[in-house]
Design a protein around this motif. Sequence first.
Motif, PDB file in Angstrom:
ATOM      1  N   THR A   1      56.918  -8.315 -40.934  1.00 41.94           N
ATOM      2  CA  THR A   1      55.691  -9.112 -40.987  1.00 41.94           C
ATOM      3  C   THR A   1      54.463  -8.288 -40.652  1.00 41.94           C
ATOM      4  OG1 THR A   1      57.009 -11.022 -40.288  1.00 41.94           O
ATOM      5  CG2 THR A   1      54.617 -11.263 -40.215  1.00 41.94           C
ATOM      6  N   SER A   2      54.589  -7.327 -39.747  1.00 41.76           N
ATOM      7  CA  SER A   2      53.444  -6.490 -39.392  1.00 41.76           C
ATOM      8  C   SER A   2      52.984  -5.643 -40.568  1.00 41.76           C
ATOM      9  CB  SER A   2      53.789  -5.586 -38.200  1.00 41.76           C
ATOM     10  OG  SER A   2      54.841  -4.689 -38.527  1.00 41.76           O
ATOM     11  N   ARG A   3      53.836  -5.530 -41.586  1.00 38.19           N
ATOM     12  CA  ARG A   3      53.482  -4.770 -42.785  1.00 38.19           C
ATOM     13  C   ARG A   3      53.399  -5.664 -44.021  1.00 38.19           C
ATOM     14  NH1 ARG A   3      56.404   1.148 -42.444  1.00 38.19           N
ATOM     15  NH2 ARG A   3      55.880   1.620 -40.275  1.00 38.19           N
ATOM     16  N   GLY A   4      53.212  -6.951 -43.796  1.00 37.39           N
ATOM     17  CA  GLY A   4      52.960  -7.860 -44.897  1.00 37.39           C
ATOM     18  C   GLY A   4      54.172  -8.370 -45.633  1.00 37.39           C
ATOM     19  N   ARG A   5      55.377  -8.183 -45.072  1.00 36.91           N
ATOM     20  CA  ARG A   5      56.596  -8.654 -45.713  1.00 36.91           C
ATOM     21  C   ARG A   5      57.109  -9.914 -45.000  1.00 36.91           C
ATOM     22  NH1 ARG A   5      55.159  -4.385 -48.122  1.00 36.91           N
ATOM     23  NH2 ARG A   5      56.635  -2.991 -49.175  1.00 36.91           N
ATOM     24  N   PRO A   6      57.865 -10.764 -45.700  1.00 35.39           N
ATOM     25  CA  PRO A   6      58.447 -11.944 -45.048  1.00 35.39           C
ATOM     26  C   PRO A   6      59.417 -11.542 -43.948  1.00 35.39           C
ATOM     27  CG  PRO A   6      58.509 -12.169 -47.439  1.00 35.39           C
ATOM     28  CD  PRO A   6      58.121 -10.743 -47.150  1.00 35.39           C
TER      29      PRO A   6
END
Length: 238
Positions: free
Chosen positions: A157-162
Amino acid sequence: MALLMDLQAIETALVRLIALSAAPEADVFEDKEPLSADVVRRMIGGYAYINELLRAQVNLFSYGSSAHWLELNHLVLCGATPERREQFRNHIAQTERRFYDDSIGGIGERIDWLMRHRSNSPEALAAGIFLHMTSAPQLFIEGNRRTATLVASYALTSRGRPPLVVTENDYKAYFALTDDCKHMHRDRWDHFLSYYGFSYRMERFIRQTADARYLKESDGPEGPATGMASSPCRANPS
């Protein structure tokens, strides 16, 4: 605008697992605590804590953030209430000693690995740290699989992924995969190929099960689902 995890969507997915987890065929998985409403609440408390870290822009993978790893483990095993923390105070103390003092299985090895692999893709990083937490020697006395799921979710999530969320469609594959990991000793030469094989399988699982429904845009303060009190997020733990 920063992305956070959608706690309501995650809770809905986990609640659907409660009946499946108690089914007779689920007993084939090792050391699996059947899901209950209490287990789900504790996991949602952990996901909520990750959201707090993301809001505060805390780097969970820096040397100064190790206390947050401990808090995640305490949340999934003991919950957040003072009464539960008192009830499990001996376990918490033993966990902290192992976490900091074990030169092979402790937190230092995990952070060192993250520093060496921080340029990996989000999925590869999540798979690698999951493996490092759940293979032998494990990071915590108990709750390694659940805590690793949360830490992997932060990596994603910190890198924009689910985030990594186990659902009724993939829970069998998840437990079969992670049961295999428990028998792997990453420091044994004869497990060398198994280590990279598992890392690839876990990364593929994360990619195949990624679901954008578990992400949301940050739009102000958010409380955890089901009214559960969240633990305070310390941006600079000692």
